[in-house]
Design an enzyme around this catalytic site. Structure first.
Site, PDB file in Angstrom:
ATOM      1  N   HIS A  56      51.514  98.910   0.004  1.00  0.00           N
ATOM      2  CA  HIS A  56      51.922  98.113  -1.162  1.00  0.00           C
ATOM      3  C   HIS A  56      50.759  98.047  -2.166  1.00  0.00           C
ATOM      4  CE1 HIS A  56      55.485  95.635   0.692  1.00  0.00           C
ATOM      5  NE2 HIS A  56      55.669  96.942   0.770  1.00  0.00           N
ATOM      6  N   GLU A  58      49.407  95.563  -3.689  1.00  0.00           N
ATOM      7  CA  GLU A  58      48.427  94.498  -3.429  1.00  0.00           C
ATOM      8  C   GLU A  58      47.433  94.894  -2.339  1.00  0.00           C
ATOM      9  OE1 GLU A  58      51.789  94.333  -3.456  1.00  0.00           O
ATOM     10  OE2 GLU A  58      52.447  92.239  -3.510  1.00  0.00           O
ATOM     11  N   CYS A  86      54.944  89.971  -0.624  1.00  0.00           N
ATOM     12  CA  CYS A  86      55.713  89.804   0.619  1.00  0.00           C
ATOM     13  C   CYS A  86      54.835  89.109   1.668  1.00  0.00           C
ATOM     14  CB  CYS A  86      56.171  91.174   1.120  1.00  0.00           C
ATOM     15  SG  CYS A  86      54.813  92.182   1.787  1.00  0.00           S
ATOM     16  N   CYS A  89      51.505  91.107   2.313  1.00  0.00           N
ATOM     17  CA  CYS A  89      50.506  91.019   1.242  1.00  0.00           C
ATOM     18  C   CYS A  89      49.984  89.593   1.096  1.00  0.00           C
ATOM     19  CB  CYS A  89      51.108  91.525  -0.063  1.00  0.00           C
ATOM     20  SG  CYS A  89      51.510  93.290   0.026  1.00  0.00           S
TER      21      CYS A  89
END
Lengths: 149, 149
Positions: A56, A58, A86, A89
């Site tokens: 991801h 992040e 999410c 993260c």
């Protein structure tokens, strides 16, 4: 004093990253990490290209920022991310003790607030910055994807 | 049929990874990912060495297993990890849709069950395999660390 460096300024940079993800066929999410008005990390979602659920935007930004700073804690740093983080993260951000998280669009299904993920007590959260732009990019992605299938 | 490949067998392999972390001065947590009785990923915590909060054993193992499999979903895979996963790792495991998580020691402070992290509905969780060994290694690490400071 008028400063060009407000939350919208840096969210635009995160949106540019999301657009790069879009062009690569990735769910368009982008992130930047800022310390003292300076961008020290930029990243966009690469889960498809890397075949890796941990890629991801992040997560990559956290790793890059820690690498830049030479330390694992992101004190005095702000993450700008186009979509609400999410569980994974938000969990990584918890460990980083980051000072501030600014996100654009809400993720009512898998976002940390729906999922009940704990944010570090040192971390301030701001939501809704350029929300419309971030949400529209995501919407456009899923419409195009549906039309291709 | 007697098979040497039970949960304790693979947890011992995860414990060996935890011991490598211990020797490197890292919080001693180790993990392996197994598919059809074959270890496809091994990893240990490297957060200090890499200056990166995302470098938990589980995260590295997920990335390595996906790389081995050539796909981001860890269906039919089992993760063996010596300590209960945190929010970040449980969140990554959620995305991976891994079939089974087996962990040793409980983390009553930062483990996913205390933190309320959601596990994927496809994932089965088993706890307490070689719990004593995993907990003792962690305890020894923190006692030695305290004595050095």
């Amino acid at each position: 004093m008028i400063t060009p460096f407000d939350d919208a300024y840096f969210m635009k940079k995160a949106l540019q990253e999301a657009e790069i993800a879009f062009e690569k066929g990735e769910v368009p999410v982008g992130a930047v990490i800022v310390v003292e008005d300076r961008i020290i990390a930029r990243a966009h979602n690469l889960t498809e290209q890397l075949n890796d659920v941990t890629a991801h935007a992040e997560m990559q930004a956290i790793t890059a920022a820690a690498n830049f700073l030479g330390g694992k804690y992101l004190h005095n740093c702000t993450l700008y991310v186009t979509l609400e983080p999410c569980q994974m993260c938000a969990g990584a951000l918890y460990w980083s003790q980051i000072s501030k998280i600014v996100y654009g669009a809400k993720d009512t299904e898998r976002g940390f607030s729906t999922m009940g993920t704990k944010i570090h007590p040192k971390t301030k959260v701001v939501q809704g910055v350029m929300e419309k732009e971030a949400a529209q990019l995501l919407k456009r992605f899923f419409i195009e994807k549906r039309n291709l299938n």
